[in-house]
Design a protein around this motif. Structure first.
Motif, PDB file in Angstrom:
ATOM      1  N   ALA A  98       0.833  -1.209   0.000  1.00 48.63           N
ATOM      2  CA  ALA A  98       0.000   0.000   0.000  1.00 48.63           C
ATOM      3  C   ALA A  98       0.866   1.258   0.000  1.00 48.63           C
ATOM      4  N   TYR A  99       2.009   1.212   0.697  1.00 51.03           N
ATOM      5  CA  TYR A  99       2.927   2.357   0.642  1.00 51.03           C
ATOM      6  C   TYR A  99       3.393   2.599  -0.796  1.00 51.03           C
ATOM      7  N   ALA A 100       3.789   1.527  -1.483  1.00 53.10           N
ATOM      8  CA  ALA A 100       4.279   1.679  -2.854  1.00 53.10           C
ATOM      9  C   ALA A 100       3.169   2.140  -3.793  1.00 53.10           C
ATOM     10  N   ASN A 101       1.967   1.621  -3.594  1.00 52.33           N
ATOM     11  CA  ASN A 101       0.851   2.050  -4.430  1.00 52.33           C
ATOM     12  C   ASN A 101       0.495   3.511  -4.174  1.00 52.33           C
ATOM     13  N   ARG A 102       0.526   3.915  -2.902  1.00 48.72           N
ATOM     14  CA  ARG A 102       0.242   5.313  -2.594  1.00 48.72           C
ATOM     15  C   ARG A 102       1.319   6.212  -3.197  1.00 48.72           C
ATOM     16  N   ALA A 103       2.577   5.747  -3.155  1.00 46.80           N
ATOM     17  CA  ALA A 103       3.661   6.525  -3.757  1.00 46.80           C
ATOM     18  C   ALA A 103       3.412   6.759  -5.239  1.00 46.80           C
ATOM     19  N   LEU A 104       2.895   5.754  -5.918  1.00 46.46           N
ATOM     20  CA  LEU A 104       2.641   5.886  -7.352  1.00 46.46           C
ATOM     21  C   LEU A 104       1.559   6.921  -7.626  1.00 46.46           C
ATOM     22  N   VAL A 105       0.527   6.925  -6.804  1.00 44.44           N
ATOM     23  CA  VAL A 105      -0.514   7.949  -6.936  1.00 44.44           C
ATOM     24  C   VAL A 105       0.079   9.330  -6.690  1.00 44.44           C
ATOM     25  N   GLU A 106       0.897   9.435  -5.652  1.00 50.77           N
ATOM     26  CA  GLU A 106       1.515  10.726  -5.333  1.00 50.77           C
ATOM     27  C   GLU A 106       2.402  11.204  -6.474  1.00 50.77           C
ATOM     28  N   ARG A 107       3.129  10.283  -7.105  1.00 46.43           N
ATOM     29  CA  ARG A 107       3.938  10.649  -8.272  1.00 46.43           C
ATOM     30  C   ARG A 107       3.065  11.205  -9.380  1.00 46.43           C
ATOM     31  N   ALA A 115       5.994  10.827  -2.450  1.00 40.87           N
ATOM     32  CA  ALA A 115       6.205   9.546  -3.127  1.00 40.87           C
ATOM     33  C   ALA A 115       7.520   8.913  -2.666  1.00 40.87           C
ATOM     34  N   LEU A 116       8.578   9.714  -2.606  1.00 42.54           N
ATOM     35  CA  LEU A 116       9.875   9.197  -2.168  1.00 42.54           C
ATOM     36  C   LEU A 116       9.796   8.676  -0.733  1.00 42.54           C
ATOM     37  N   LYS A 117       9.106   9.404   0.114  1.00 37.35           N
ATOM     38  CA  LYS A 117       8.953   8.987   1.508  1.00 37.35           C
ATOM     39  C   LYS A 117       8.238   7.642   1.592  1.00 37.35           C
ATOM     40  N   ASP A 118       7.206   7.470   0.763  1.00 34.55           N
ATOM     41  CA  ASP A 118       6.443   6.215   0.802  1.00 34.55           C
ATOM     42  C   ASP A 118       7.227   5.045   0.211  1.00 34.55           C
ATOM     43  N   TYR A 119       7.978   5.287  -0.870  1.00 36.78           N
ATOM     44  CA  TYR A 119       8.817   4.208  -1.405  1.00 36.78           C
ATOM     45  C   TYR A 119       9.846   3.783  -0.361  1.00 36.78           C
ATOM     46  N   ASN A 120      10.432   4.762   0.323  1.00 40.03           N
ATOM     47  CA  ASN A 120      11.399   4.434   1.373  1.00 40.03           C
ATOM     48  C   ASN A 120      10.750   3.627   2.493  1.00 40.03           C
ATOM     49  N   ALA A 121       9.517   3.984   2.845  1.00 39.20           N
ATOM     50  CA  ALA A 121       8.816   3.253   3.902  1.00 39.20           C
ATOM     51  C   ALA A 121       8.558   1.809   3.482  1.00 39.20           C
ATOM     52  N   ALA A 132       8.865  -1.455  -5.354  1.00 38.77           N
ATOM     53  CA  ALA A 132       9.270  -0.183  -4.753  1.00 38.77           C
ATOM     54  C   ALA A 132      10.613   0.288  -5.300  1.00 38.77           C
ATOM     55  N   TYR A 133      11.541  -0.637  -5.544  1.00 32.63           N
ATOM     56  CA  TYR A 133      12.817  -0.242  -6.151  1.00 32.63           C
ATOM     57  C   TYR A 133      12.586   0.336  -7.549  1.00 32.63           C
ATOM     58  N   ILE A 134      11.719  -0.311  -8.313  1.00 33.24           N
ATOM     59  CA  ILE A 134      11.459   0.173  -9.675  1.00 33.24           C
ATOM     60  C   ILE A 134      10.757   1.521  -9.641  1.00 33.24           C
ATOM     61  N   GLY A 135       9.772   1.655  -8.754  1.00 32.86           N
ATOM     62  CA  GLY A 135       9.064   2.930  -8.638  1.00 32.86           C
ATOM     63  C   GLY A 135       9.975   4.051  -8.187  1.00 32.86           C
ATOM     64  N   ARG A 136      10.796   3.773  -7.172  1.00 29.15           N
ATOM     65  CA  ARG A 136      11.712   4.814  -6.688  1.00 29.15           C
ATOM     66  C   ARG A 136      12.764   5.123  -7.751  1.00 29.15           C
ATOM     67  N   GLY A 137      13.200   4.075  -8.476  1.00 31.98           N
ATOM     68  CA  GLY A 137      14.158   4.300  -9.558  1.00 31.98           C
ATOM     69  C   GLY A 137      13.604   5.231 -10.620  1.00 31.98           C
ATOM     70  N   ASN A 138      12.346   5.053 -10.969  1.00 28.83           N
ATOM     71  CA  ASN A 138      11.725   5.947 -11.943  1.00 28.83           C
ATOM     72  C   ASN A 138      11.622   7.365 -11.402  1.00 28.83           C
ATOM     73  N   LEU A 139      11.333   7.478 -10.119  1.00 29.39           N
ATOM     74  CA  LEU A 139      11.271   8.793  -9.488  1.00 29.39           C
ATOM     75  C   LEU A 139      12.634   9.485  -9.583  1.00 29.39           C
ATOM     76  N   TYR A 140      13.694   8.743  -9.269  1.00 26.77           N
ATOM     77  CA  TYR A 140      15.049   9.304  -9.370  1.00 26.77           C
ATOM     78  C   TYR A 140      15.379   9.650 -10.820  1.00 26.77           C
ATOM     79  N   ARG A 141      15.012   8.779 -11.740  1.00 21.18           N
ATOM     80  CA  ARG A 141      15.370   9.014 -13.151  1.00 21.18           C
ATOM     81  C   ARG A 141      14.686  10.263 -13.692  1.00 21.18           C
ATOM     82  N   GLN A 142      13.430  10.442 -13.325  1.00 14.90           N
ATOM     83  CA  GLN A 142      12.711  11.630 -13.786  1.00 14.90           C
ATOM     84  C   GLN A 142      13.296  12.901 -13.192  1.00 14.90           C
ATOM     85  N   ALA A 143      13.951  12.769 -12.045  1.00 13.50           N
ATOM     86  CA  ALA A 143      14.589  13.923 -11.405  1.00 13.50           C
ATOM     87  C   ALA A 143      16.032  14.115 -11.881  1.00 13.50           C
TER      88      ALA A 143
END
Length: 279
Positions: A98-107, A115-121, A132-143
């Motif tokens: 649910a943390y990872a899914n919520r992070a995706l919505v936040e993204r 989103a980063l906080k939730d992926y870390n959680a 979560a690694y893939i989601g956070r990786g995409n977050l980092y890549r977009q940044a």
């Protein structure tokens, strides 16, 4: 493009670079959207109504809220999705999915910090959770934090993920670093895990072009078009091969078709101007 690439005109080379940049930015969006690509079946009113009935019968089961939140996310109803994930986490604070899914919505809502906080959680609870690694990786890549993104995709792969997005996204970073042989290997693995997505074919085709392998590039771009003929990038990539071959008429048709699909797609506009003698 490397010593093995054939000689091409400056215009065509510039076109390749433009298309490569557009591919990377475009695939960041596509690959990064993950769950939020609209899934009409899972995000349908009928499916959501069914999930609501399940929740009504089991109001203290966090899984029901998590599943319905995902359905709301696919339907683009992000605020309702957030409410469901929040409720799921109230009921089970260690519900890492649910943390990872919520992070995706936040993204998707543009709240990258949350989103980063939730992926870390999610990863703190389950350090092997590939999603979560893939989601956070995409977050980092977009940044633009490519080293951190690369590390996350690597970690998902080391954890033996079968999710093609890990390989596809790592391939994009290899490509950005001009490590095209490694990029091709990763795109090929992504294709082997899921052969129905056009994105890794476009990605692999761009790296083939960078290595001067126009035939394999052309095959990949055509496959991407056959899988989904409504993506401007695929038609513009195909057009670039026609342009490199000197077939300006076919190149112009493909560039024009790309612009019909997306009038703002600059690589297609620039390519059409080149083959019509406007650049």
């Amino acid at each position: 493009m490397g010593d093995s690439a054939p000689r091409v005109t400056r215009a065509a080379a510039a076109g390749l670079l433009l298309l490569g940049a557009a591919l990377l930015s475009g695939c960041q969006t596509d690959a990064g959207s993950d769950m939020m690509k609209v899934d009409r079946a899972q995000g349908s009113d009928q499916n959501i109504a069914s999930l609501t009935s399940v929740i009504s019968a089991n109001p203290n089961d966090p899984e029901g809220y998590n599943v319905r939140g995902s359905a709301y996310g696919r339907a683009g109803e992000f605020r309702r999705a957030l409410a469901d994930f929040n409720r799921a986490l109230e009921l089970n604070p260690r519900f890492y999915q649910a943390y990872a899914n919520r992070a995706l919505v936040e993204r998707n809502m543009g709240d990258q910090a949350s989103a980063l906080k939730d992926y870390n959680a999610a990863l703190q609870i389950n350090p092997r959770y590939d999603v979560a690694y893939i989601g956070r990786g995409n977050l980092y890549r977009q940044a633009g934090r490519l080293d951190q993104a690369f590390a996350d995709f690597n970690q998902a792969i080391q954890n033996e993920t079968t999710d093609p997005r890990a390989y596809h996204n790592r391939g994009l970073i290899y490509q950005a670093r001009k490590q095209h042989n490694q990029a091709i290997e990763d795109f090929s693995t992504a294709i082997s895990l899921s052969s129905t997505s056009p994105e890794p074919y476009n990605g692999r085709g761009i790296s083939y072009l960078a290595l001067g392998d126009d035939d394999n590039a052309f095959s990949d771009f055509n496959t991407a078009i056959n899988l989904n003929g409504n993506i401007a990038e695929s038609w513009a990539n195909q057009a670039l091969v026609y342009e490199r071959r000197g077939d300006k008429a076919k190149a112009a048709r493909s560039y024009s078709h790309a612009l019909q699909l997306d009038p703002k797609y600059e690589p297609a506009r620039a390519g059409l101007a080149r083959v019509k003698g406007g650049a």
